[in-house]
Design a protein around this motif. Structure first.
Motif, short mmCIF file in Angstrom:
data_model
loop_
_atom_site.label_atom_id
_atom_site.label_comp_id
_atom_site.label_asym_id
_atom_site.label_seq_id
_atom_site.Cartn_x
_atom_site.Cartn_y
_atom_site.Cartn_z
N ARG A 186 -10.34 -31.47 8.16
CA ARG A 186 -8.98 -30.83 7.74
C ARG A 186 -7.75 -32.30 8.04
NH1 ARG A 186 -7.94 -25.62 7.31
NH2 ARG A 186 -9.35 -23.97 7.26
N VAL A 187 -8.65 -32.51 9.76
CA VAL A 187 -7.63 -33.67 9.75
C VAL A 187 -7.52 -35.07 8.41
CG1 VAL A 187 -7.80 -36.37 10.91
CG2 VAL A 187 -8.00 -33.93 12.23
N ILE A 188 -9.43 -35.19 8.22
CA ILE A 188 -9.05 -36.49 6.72
C ILE A 188 -8.22 -35.73 5.79
CG2 ILE A 188 -11.02 -37.22 5.10
CD1 ILE A 188 -12.57 -37.17 7.36
N ALA A 189 -8.37 -34.46 5.58
CA ALA A 189 -7.16 -33.79 4.45
C ALA A 189 -6.07 -33.35 4.47
CB ALA A 189 -7.59 -32.08 4.12
N LEU A 190 -5.77 -33.57 5.47
CA LEU A 190 -4.50 -33.71 6.18
C LEU A 190 -3.56 -35.50 5.89
CD1 LEU A 190 -4.32 -30.94 9.05
CD2 LEU A 190 -3.25 -30.42 6.50
N LYS A 191 -4.83 -36.10 6.28
CA LYS A 191 -3.79 -37.52 6.52
C LYS A 191 -3.42 -37.85 5.05
CE LYS A 191 -6.44 -42.17 6.25
NZ LYS A 191 -7.55 -42.68 6.90
N HIS A 192 -4.54 -37.29 3.87
CA HIS A 192 -4.45 -37.40 2.58
C HIS A 192 -3.27 -37.67 2.37
CE1 HIS A 192 -7.69 -40.10 2.33
NE2 HIS A 192 -9.04 -39.52 2.40
#
Length: 178
Positions: free
Chosen positions: A169-175
């Motif tokens: 989720r952190v990676i997705a939100l970063k993008h």
């Protein structure tokens, strides 16, 4: 192995939206004899009966469909518990990546690289690929299917499952924010 312990972890999996319906399963090893696993069709938060699967002998018909993975992991490692869940963010990441490299502090600390493997649910191919990955890590994502986390107990396996979803989720939100 008390049903209550399986239900406790099952309730946490539901609370964090890491499973839905009666999908997913959990198991605990019983020495060199075999392991206890959720009965096929049971919801993880309402476990009616545990099924004992021996390492040698006939597999009960009511054992979870992923018993092969659990059995092979226990036979080829020192892991004592396994949680198989379907975290949405981890599944989505597995569709576009061959491994998840954690970017958050907890992910970097506890599971910096989560491998992604192939295999249809319930197959020996899946069992072989998960076993291979869990020889060097405690967490793996099956492409388009879900996670298998292994540890010294159900709590550790649950925490790793939750961590997989959090890191993805952190990676997705970063993008999203870029």
């Amino acid at each position: 192995m008390p049903v209550r312990e399986f239900e406790r972890i099952g309730k946490r999996l539901f609370a964090e939206h890491l499973v839905g319906g009666n999908f997913g399963n959990i198991s605990v090893r019983k020495g060199d004899e075999g392991f206890y696993i959720k009965r096929t069709g049971d919801y993880l938060d309402e476990v009616h009966e545990l099924v004992f699967v021996p390492f040698v002998g006939v597999v009960p018909k009511n054992a979870s469909s992923e018993y092969r993975v659990h059995s092979d992991v226990y036979r080829n490692s020192s892991h004592q518990a396994i949680v198989h869940a379907h975290p949405q963010a981890a599944i989505a990441a597995s569709l576009v990546r061959d491994a998840v490299l954690a970017e958050d502090s907890e992910g970097k600390m506890f599971c910096p690289k989560i491998p992604v493997v192939e295999g249809a649910p319930g197959t020996q191919e899946l069992a072989n690929n998960v076993v291979s990955a869990l020889k060097t890590t405690k967490l793996v994502i099956v492409r388009g299917h879900g996670t298998f986390a292994a540890g010294k107990n159900l709590d550790e396996a649950f925490q790793l499952t939750s961590l997989a979803d959090h890191s993805c989720r952190v990676i997705a939100l970063k993008h999203f924010f870029q």
